[in-house]
Design a protein around this motif. Structure first.
Motif, mmCIF file in Angstrom:
data_model
loop_
_atom_site.group_PDB
_atom_site.id
_atom_site.type_symbol
_atom_site.label_atom_id
_atom_site.label_comp_id
_atom_site.label_asym_id
_atom_site.label_seq_id
_atom_site.Cartn_x
_atom_site.Cartn_y
_atom_site.Cartn_z
ATOM 1 N N PHE B 491 -67.916 10.589 -17.561
ATOM 2 C CA PHE B 491 -68.427 10.257 -16.299
ATOM 3 C C PHE B 491 -69.974 10.681 -16.176
ATOM 4 C CE2 PHE B 491 -63.866 9.928 -15.843
ATOM 5 C CZ PHE B 491 -63.802 8.760 -15.400
ATOM 6 N N ALA B 492 -70.067 11.675 -16.879
ATOM 7 C CA ALA B 492 -71.385 12.072 -17.147
ATOM 8 C C ALA B 492 -72.230 11.070 -18.194
ATOM 9 C CB ALA B 492 -71.668 13.480 -17.943
ATOM 10 N N ALA B 493 -71.373 10.900 -19.076
ATOM 11 C CA ALA B 493 -72.048 9.551 -19.894
ATOM 12 C C ALA B 493 -72.513 8.506 -19.025
ATOM 13 C CB ALA B 493 -71.171 9.253 -21.069
ATOM 14 N N LEU B 494 -71.703 7.974 -18.294
ATOM 15 C CA LEU B 494 -72.011 6.865 -17.370
ATOM 16 C C LEU B 494 -73.016 7.128 -16.446
ATOM 17 C CD1 LEU B 494 -71.182 3.985 -16.023
ATOM 18 C CD2 LEU B 494 -69.283 5.053 -14.930
ATOM 19 N N ALA B 495 -72.987 8.297 -15.678
ATOM 20 C CA ALA B 495 -74.077 8.568 -14.792
ATOM 21 C C ALA B 495 -75.281 8.621 -15.475
ATOM 22 C CB ALA B 495 -74.006 10.205 -14.387
ATOM 23 N N SER B 496 -75.466 8.916 -16.805
ATOM 24 C CA SER B 496 -76.756 8.943 -17.594
ATOM 25 C C SER B 496 -77.219 7.401 -17.551
ATOM 26 C CB SER B 496 -76.583 9.484 -18.814
ATOM 27 O OG SER B 496 -75.919 8.805 -19.835
ATOM 28 N N THR B 497 -76.537 6.731 -17.452
ATOM 29 C CA THR B 497 -77.055 5.273 -17.673
ATOM 30 C C THR B 497 -77.182 4.324 -16.259
ATOM 31 O OG1 THR B 497 -74.877 4.159 -17.286
ATOM 32 C CG2 THR B 497 -75.234 4.616 -19.343
ATOM 33 N N LEU B 498 -76.981 5.077 -15.181
ATOM 34 C CA LEU B 498 -77.445 4.629 -13.682
ATOM 35 C C LEU B 498 -78.575 4.895 -13.435
ATOM 36 C CD1 LEU B 498 -74.077 5.763 -12.019
ATOM 37 C CD2 LEU B 498 -74.228 3.680 -12.980
ATOM 38 N N LEU B 499 -79.223 3.839 -12.508
ATOM 39 C CA LEU B 499 -80.455 3.921 -12.100
ATOM 40 C C LEU B 499 -80.361 4.569 -10.722
ATOM 41 C CD1 LEU B 499 -81.620 0.275 -12.791
ATOM 42 C CD2 LEU B 499 -82.425 2.345 -13.821
ATOM 43 N N PRO B 500 -81.654 5.502 -10.305
ATOM 44 C CA PRO B 500 -81.505 5.801 -9.061
ATOM 45 C C PRO B 500 -81.450 4.937 -7.995
ATOM 46 C CG PRO B 500 -83.531 6.756 -10.351
ATOM 47 C CD PRO B 500 -82.912 5.647 -11.158
ATOM 48 N N PRO B 501 -81.031 5.148 -6.601
ATOM 49 C CA PRO B 501 -80.973 4.087 -5.785
ATOM 50 C C PRO B 501 -82.351 3.566 -5.335
ATOM 51 C CG PRO B 501 -80.506 6.149 -4.799
ATOM 52 C CD PRO B 501 -80.510 6.377 -6.146
ATOM 53 N N LYS B 502 -82.564 2.335 -4.927
ATOM 54 C CA LYS B 502 -83.938 1.872 -4.329
ATOM 55 C C LYS B 502 -83.952 2.246 -2.930
ATOM 56 C CE LYS B 502 -84.636 -2.330 -6.947
ATOM 57 N NZ LYS B 502 -83.385 -3.047 -7.344
ATOM 58 N N ILE B 503 -85.181 2.754 -2.686
ATOM 59 C CA ILE B 503 -85.488 3.072 -1.244
ATOM 60 C C ILE B 503 -86.022 2.089 -0.434
ATOM 61 C CG2 ILE B 503 -86.660 4.786 0.126
ATOM 62 C CD1 ILE B 503 -87.114 6.596 -2.436
ATOM 63 N N HIS B 504 -85.280 1.923 0.613
ATOM 64 C CA HIS B 504 -85.884 0.804 1.512
ATOM 65 C C HIS B 504 -86.797 1.592 2.349
ATOM 66 C CE1 HIS B 504 -84.740 -1.517 5.475
ATOM 67 N NE2 HIS B 504 -85.647 -2.239 4.791
ATOM 68 N N SER B 546 -68.938 7.736 -7.706
ATOM 69 C CA SER B 546 -68.435 8.455 -8.746
ATOM 70 C C SER B 546 -68.605 7.697 -10.049
ATOM 71 C CB SER B 546 -66.995 8.945 -8.561
ATOM 72 O OG SER B 546 -66.519 9.767 -9.716
ATOM 73 N N PRO B 547 -69.476 8.232 -10.936
ATOM 74 C CA PRO B 547 -70.498 9.123 -10.627
ATOM 75 C C PRO B 547 -71.563 8.768 -9.739
ATOM 76 C CG PRO B 547 -70.859 8.165 -12.520
ATOM 77 C CD PRO B 547 -69.596 7.642 -12.160
ATOM 78 N N LEU B 548 -72.185 9.831 -9.029
ATOM 79 C CA LEU B 548 -73.083 9.600 -8.273
ATOM 80 C C LEU B 548 -74.421 8.877 -8.909
ATOM 81 C CD1 LEU B 548 -73.021 12.309 -5.786
ATOM 82 C CD2 LEU B 548 -72.848 9.846 -5.140
ATOM 83 N N GLU B 549 -75.219 7.859 -8.223
ATOM 84 C CA GLU B 549 -76.364 7.632 -8.703
ATOM 85 C C GLU B 549 -77.445 8.853 -8.741
ATOM 86 O OE1 GLU B 549 -77.492 4.319 -6.149
ATOM 87 O OE2 GLU B 549 -75.312 3.899 -6.132
ATOM 88 N N PRO B 550 -78.236 8.781 -10.015
ATOM 89 C CA PRO B 550 -79.091 9.960 -10.197
ATOM 90 C C PRO B 550 -80.144 10.058 -9.216
ATOM 91 C CG PRO B 550 -79.613 8.370 -11.733
ATOM 92 C CD PRO B 550 -78.397 7.843 -10.925
ATOM 93 N N GLY B 551 -80.628 11.407 -9.054
ATOM 94 C CA GLY B 551 -81.999 11.718 -8.325
ATOM 95 C C GLY B 551 -81.909 11.849 -6.826
#
Lengths: 317, 640
Positions: B491-504, B546-551
């Motif tokens: 899940f750490a590996a998956l998290a490393s592929t996620l983008l931070p959420p877009k801010i509205h 899970s995993p959470l989006e980064p940042g």
């Protein structure tokens, strides 16, 4: 060269499997446990049928007997307590070509997994279900099981259990779409082998109740029947279990029972004066769920894309 | 600028009045077809190029007693010139088949002063004196509440076209509403034809007559005329509800087995699939119970056919042990949880976002898995495809959370462009490489290749016991620690592929609102309003839990205050009796506090209905007031 096939050398099977090809890790059951004998019988049947180990799956729940898959060198699934049957049915659902052996105990099948037992019989998917029935919870250390005789002194009922036992064979015979019910005893390996062989050869769910002693907790549960073979009832019929006569000659008490007669089967299964062994019931013409669940395997990706586009058309605006 | 929610309807004469949007409700007893009429109305709106969002009003029973307050069955349609992403605030026009069901809607805060009620008046002359009295009292009460009530002889008018207006009144009402909102009657007629296709020409003709009759009736008896200008797009659109989107997603994902047990509000996904899945070679297994449903799916998955099980909260609870097995044995599996109110039987037909903790933590021991939440109906489609890909790539169960609001709501969205690579490739049956173990964990990513029955040389015994990479029972003290770690590393590996959420909104400011799931449209709309009013408020919406989006901690640090808005239960932030330590927080807030070490505030409720943008706007204003950003009176005025 007369009488000899000249191409005999070509007849050698590209792969020939020996017993070793089905023998997994060293079994950790107690010495004297009937599970060893059942395991040996299944391995023999696999070898006799030359089943590809990679296309054979042993499935189990939790309990002593559910360690079964670990001791086979086939694929195996050692899952959750009581849940062997839904998993086995799921495996078969889209992969009907796989051969499936299910190992389950009296607690696993008749108590925590009872709902799945009823429904798996009705699904009637082609597999052998072996109920290792030793009348007790062994792995969890001597608790009353649904098949324990009344008065059984266990850790949960130290003054003796209260209720009459559930009769697995009779119960199974009452479920609609039942297609194969047999009973055998662990102290007669010849009969165990012949019964499981008949079960394997049946197309549909073959339910085999194997009466067993637990060397630790119920060593004497069948002592009388062992000492006096007349307390056993051997079911014989041309359509029944064909055990080696040398292994069954001690049984003086025999009856001709036509396994297509379900009413007779239920009558025999409900007898409490004797332990019937042999094939109680078989009907090879019952519908099998995998006949429906495996449909569609031949649909190509192009056809799938087309069908999905058609669906999206329905919602298009 | 006039905002849509203020498009107060007044009894005007003359030409149609142009409004940016409208909220219409049709409420009736169960079985009177209000939902059918509303869905047709919504489809016509969408076809004309309007943005649309529908919400079904569903009682808990199939046939609750007639004319009961809690038995309200119906639909809300919010449509506008722009895309509509949520159910909005209070209704503009309501058609009611009896007066009692309106009380259910009043309790749900669905109306405001000036909401127009077009009310069936046959009850005024009912043979039962008690019913006549109830009707008269209610109408008086409605007027006292500021509702504009028009008593109309709908039943009587329908008698011109049918002997049983109970069955035909809905199409009559559709005709009325088409007239009021100037919808294209030909498009509506097409919907009628489609709806009654299986019932034959006679039924179609009768319903078409009712439709036209309703239009004529409205023209003769009502002066309301509105125009919600449409902005047709050239983009291809589809209209589905969230459960249909899940069903379409299952087919698009290439999964060919759905194993389920009936449970509201999840089952309609299966109802949809049941009719069409076989065209894609798929099969639906209706299991004997929720446990067997997931067990069957796991069996199929183990045998190389990644399967899906669709359920709701109580079903998820029953599946917990098997989910743990799928985690332990690394079996790919997609679990869709269409959330409803809980615990226990809870609110079976109504929305709640109460299953986050259950999804994250329900299995005993350490059971990491992917948890995702769809925020829109469109995402209900695409996320199933993602879920299957993740399940297989990371050899893990994936829980996809949707909810009753998404499940039954309808909206138009971009027609998915189907890709062949979404579909499952044939099962790999090539021989297993010699010397490779069944859990040949990559020490960095925890990932490993999975043997499938049929693969020569790959034989292994899947076990729920702690096990080594050989899938042998772990007897030594280190083996279990290694297994846990490897399963976690994925899940750490998956998290490393996620983008931070877009801010509205702006990427820094006074307040950041964090949401998840179906509240996206409502929160965004409320944030938009406060931003237009000049406040420095932004929002983010999480899809990966899970995993959470980064940042996240970094984003949170750029705002003076961070709060979640959720549809689940929480204690007041100060706790009961001042016991802050034991105060039970909204689920996402509690989780984010633990994971980010940031002070995440929250506001959450459990009304069993979607949030209204006005309500969220009020919450934000209150929070800004508490921060001293806006004075208390201004906040009170807004909240009021």
């Amino acid at each position: 060269m007369f009488g000899l096939k000249t191409d005999w050398s070509l007849e050698v099977l590209p792969r020939y499997f020996t017993l070793e090809d089905y023998e997994g890790g060293m079994a950790r059951w107690c010495p004297g446990c009937g599970d060893h004998g059942v395991l040996a019988a299944v391995q023999r049947i696999c070898r006799d049928a030359q089943l590809k180990p990679e296309s054979t799956v042993s499935v189990s729940g939790i309990g002593c007997s559910s360690r079964f898959p670990h001791y086979m060198k086939t694929y195996g699934f050692h899952g959750l307590h009581g849940r062997a049957l839904p998993v086995a049915c799921g495996i078969k659902s889209r992969r009907p070509e796989l051969t499936i052996w299910v190992a389950t105990g009296d607690g696993d099948c008749c108590s925590i997994g009872a709902a799945h037992w009823v429904h798996a019989i009705r699904y009637n998917m082609d597999m052998v279900v072996m109920l290792f029935d030793n009348n007790v919870y062994g792995l969890t250390k001597n608790q009353t099981s649904p098949t324990s005789r009344p008065g059984s002194k266990t850790n949960t009922h130290p003054r003796g259990s209260f209720l009459p036992p559930l009769n697995p064979a009779l119960t199974t015979l009452s479920i609609s779409n039942v297609s194969f019910v047999a009973q055998t005893v662990d102290w007669n390996p010849v009969h165990v082998y012949a019964t499981l062989k008949a079960a394997y050869e049946h197309k549909g769910l073959s339910f085999v109740r194997i009466l067993q002693r637990c060397p630790q907790y119920t060593p004497k549960v069948f002592e009388e029947a062992q000492r006096d073979p007349s307390l056993m009832l051997l079911l014989e019929h041309e359509k029944g279990v064909q055990a080696d006569p040398a292994g069954t000659k001690i049984y003086t008490n025999r009856t001709q029972h036509d396994p297509s007669d379900i009413n007779a089967a239920r009558q025999i299964a409900s007898r409490e004066d004797v332990i019937p062994i042999g094939l109680l019931f078989r009907d090879a013409d019952r519908p099998r769920y995998e006949e429906f669940s495996s449909l569609g395997a031949d649909v190509t990706i192009e056809e799938k894309v087309q069908a999905l586009e058609k669906e999206l058309d329905r919602f298009a605006i | 600028m006039e905002s849509g929610r203020n498009s107060a309807v007044v009894h005007e004469q003359g030409a149609a009045r142009q409004v940016r949007e409208a909220i219409v409700e049709i409420v009736s007893d169960s079985g009177e077809g209000a939902q059918k009429a509303g869905q047709s109305f919504a489809t016509v709106c969408a076809k004309m190029g309007n943005g649309v969002w529908t919400v079904e009003i569903i009682p808990a029973e199939i046939k609750p007693p007639a004319r009961s307050r809690a038995g309200a069955s119906g639909i809300r349609i919010r449509f506008g010139s722009k895309a509509v992403t949520n159910m909005g605030d209070q209704a503009d026009v309501v058609v009611a088949f009896n007066e009692q069901v309106l009380y259910g809607r009043i309790m749900a805060d669905a109306f405001r002063e000036g909401t127009v009620i077009l009310l069936e008046n046959r009850w005024a002359k009912d043979a039962d004196e008690q019913i006549r009295d109830m009707y008269a009292t209610a109408v008086e009460d409605f007027r006292a509440r500021g509702l504009i009530v028009h008593e109309l002889p709908l039943h009587e008018a329908c008698l011109k076209y049918t002997t049983d207006p109970r069955l035909g009144k809905n199409m009559f009402v559709l005709g009325m509403l088409c007239h009021i909102y100037q919808l294209n009657l030909d498009l509506a007629a097409n919907e009628v034809r489609a709806a009654f296709k299986k019932k034959g020409d006679k039924v179609i003709e009768q319903n078409l007559a009712l439709l036209r009759g309703g239009g004529e009736f409205a023209a003769e008896n009502l002066t309301y005329r509105f125009n919600v200008p449409a902005m047709p797009t050239r983009q291809d659109l589809v209209v589905t509800n969230g459960n249909q989107a899940v069903g379409l997603g299952v087919m698009a994902s290439g999964m060919d087995l759905v194993s389920m047990y009936p449970i509201t509000p999840a089952t309609s996904a299966t109802h949809y699939l049941a009719g069409v899945f076989q065209n894609l070679g798929g099969f639906i297994h209706q299991a004997e119970d929720e446990i067997a449903a997931i067990g069957f799916a796991i069996g199929a998955s183990y045998a190389g056919k990644t399967a899906c099980t669709i359920t709701s909260g109580p079903g998820l609870a029953l599946k917990t042990e098997f989910i743990g097995l799928a985690v332990m044995a690394e079996v790919p599996l997609v679990i869709v949880d269409v959330q409803r109110g809980g615990p226990a039987t809870g609110l079976p037909t109504k929305i709640e976002q109460g299953d986050l903790f259950a999804a994250l933590y329900a299995s005993p021991g350490d059971a990491p898995k992917v948890v995702m939440a769809a925020a829109t109906i469109e995402e209900c489609f695409h996320m199933v495809i993602t879920a299957r890909k993740l399940a297989e790539s990371f050899r893990t169960p994936v829980i996809l959370l949707t909810d009753a609001n998404l499940a039954t709501g309808q909206t138009p969205y971009a027609r998915p462009r189907v890709r062949e690579d979404w579909m499952a490739a044939p099962i790999d049956q090539s021989p297993w490489p010699e010397g490779v173990t069944p859990y040949e964990w990559d020490p960095e990513t925890g990932l490993s290749r999975r043997p499938i029955p049929g693969q020569r040389g790959g034989q292994y015994v899947l076990t729920g016991l702690a096990h080594t990479k050989q899938s042998h029972v772990a007897y030594d003290p280190r083996a279990n620690q290694v297994g846990c770690e490897m399963r976690s590393r994925k899940f750490a590996a998956l998290a490393s592929t996620l983008l931070p959420p877009k801010i509205h909104g702006d990427d820094q400011g006074d307040l950041l609102v964090v949401g998840w799931g179906s509240t996206l449209g409502t929160i965004d709309e409320a944030v938009e309003r406060v931003r237009e009013e000049g406040y420095r408020v932004s929002s983010i919406h999480l899809r990966f839990l899970s995993p959470l989006e980064p940042g996240l901690a970094e984003i949170f640090g750029r705002f003076k205050r961070v709060m979640t808005i959720e549809l689940n239960y929480s204690d007041p932030p100060s706790g009961f009796g001042g016991d802050v330590q034991s105060a039970r927080r909204a689920q996402l807030a509690q989780y984010l506090r633990a994971q980010t070490l940031c002070d995440v505030d929250y506001w959450s409720i459990t009304p069993g209905q979607p949030l209204q943008p006005g309500q969220v706007h009020g919450v934000i204003m209150e929070r800004l007031a508490a921060m001293g950003v806006v004075d208390q009176r201004a906040a009170a005025a807004h909240a009021g």
